[in-house]
Design an enzyme around this catalytic site. Structure first.
Site, PDB file in Angstrom:
ATOM      1  N   ASP A  19      -2.716   1.816   2.114  1.00 19.99           N
ATOM      2  CA  ASP A  19      -3.283   3.149   2.013  1.00 19.99           C
ATOM      3  C   ASP A  19      -2.125   4.149   2.093  1.00 19.99           C
ATOM      4  OD1 ASP A  19      -5.218   5.286   2.173  1.00 19.99           O
ATOM      5  OD2 ASP A  19      -4.890   5.298   4.338  1.00 19.99           O
ATOM      6  N   ASP A  21      -2.400   8.324   2.802  1.00 22.23           N
ATOM      7  CA  ASP A  21      -2.574   9.316   3.859  1.00 22.23           C
ATOM      8  C   ASP A  21      -3.071   8.665   5.149  1.00 22.23           C
ATOM      9  OD1 ASP A  21      -2.420  12.244   2.523  1.00 22.23           O
ATOM     10  OD2 ASP A  21      -3.320  10.840   1.107  1.00 22.23           O
ATOM     11  N   ASP A 190      -6.307   3.392   7.494  1.00 26.84           N
ATOM     12  CA  ASP A 190      -6.703   4.089   8.717  1.00 26.84           C
ATOM     13  C   ASP A 190      -8.123   4.640   8.699  1.00 26.84           C
ATOM     14  OD1 ASP A 190      -6.243   7.532   8.432  1.00 26.84           O
ATOM     15  OD2 ASP A 190      -5.878   6.164   6.773  1.00 26.84           O
TER      16      ASP A 190
END
Length: 241
Positions: A19, A21, A190
């Site tokens: 991922d 961001d 996240d």
């Protein structure tokens, strides 16, 4: 039981999906306000070499936006939550164009709300306008109903995207490629949008690594924050050298 820290040997013979961001770069108040750590691009270059090219960034951002941030480095990118896999994007439907006009109007009405338009959908960020959460939720729900798309909640953001794919299906597709087949998938992310990816790599015999606070998750390991992700990836590179 708390999730363990992943061992640095986890990337040996792996296919790595990252991922962007909240994983490689800290989340900022606005998508265009992120900062790229000086060591990030060299780290990604080392990972790509160590994994013989089995490295893909799987991001909610448009693929072109991710490539702009990591230029001049060339790394595979699956953008728009994995829905952009390098294929030509179809023109927006008339219903989506009408929905975007509605979302632009909401942005104008609420100071701090940011509309991020993407090739396959859009995102309403309310990090700078937390009081507009309900209005943003209602707006994207309305657009989703009118377009046949789905709502994807995230960290201080509501998105609309096509209902026929997510980060998990993107990873499944990529794992079928000849250079990925037979390798163990590892996905680091996240947000709630990353849970699809965690579930898929688990089902494929791989490992998901959650970044951030403990929560109910399909991930098998955890790292505390972006800085720890960078340290762990550097250690993993050392193990593979």
């Amino acid at each position: 039981m708390p999730l363990p820290t992943p061992p640095p040997t986890l990337l040996r013979d792996a296919a790595l999906f990252l991922d962007f961001d909240g994983t490689l770069v800290p989340i900022a108040d606005r998508p265009d306000a992120i900062t790229i750590a000086p060591g990030l691009l060299p780290l990604l270059e080392r990972l790509q070499a160590a994994l013989a090219g089995r490295l893909t960034l799987v991001s909610g951002r448009a693929a072109a936006d991710v490539r702009r941030w990591i230029a001049p480095l060339e790394v595979a990118v699956a953008g728009s939550h994995g829905l952009e896999l390098g294929t030509k994007t179809a023109p927006r439907s008339a219903a989506l164009e009408e929905g975007l006009r509605h979302l632009r109007g909401l942005q104008a009405e609420h100071a701090g709300v940011l509309l991020e338009e993407k090739p396959l959908g859009a995102a309403l960020h309310y990090r700078e306008a937390p009081g507009a959460e309900d209005a943003c939720r209602a707006a994207v729900t309305r657009v989703a109903l009118s377009t046949g798309m789905e709502v994807q909640p995230g960290k201080m953001v509501f998105e609309i995207k096509p209902a026929d794919g997510d980060k998990g299906t993107a990873i499944q597709t990529l794992m079928q490629r000849p250079d990925h087949a037979g390798h163990r998938p590892v996905f680091i992310g996240d947000d709630l949008t990353d849970e699809h990816g965690f579930a898929v790599v688990r089902d494929l015999g791989g490992s998901g690594i959650l970044v951030g606070e403990e929560r109910d998750t399909a991930a098998t390991h955890r790292l505390r924050d972006v800085a720890e992700v960078h340290r762990w990836l550097n250690d993993a590179c050392e193990e593979m050298s």
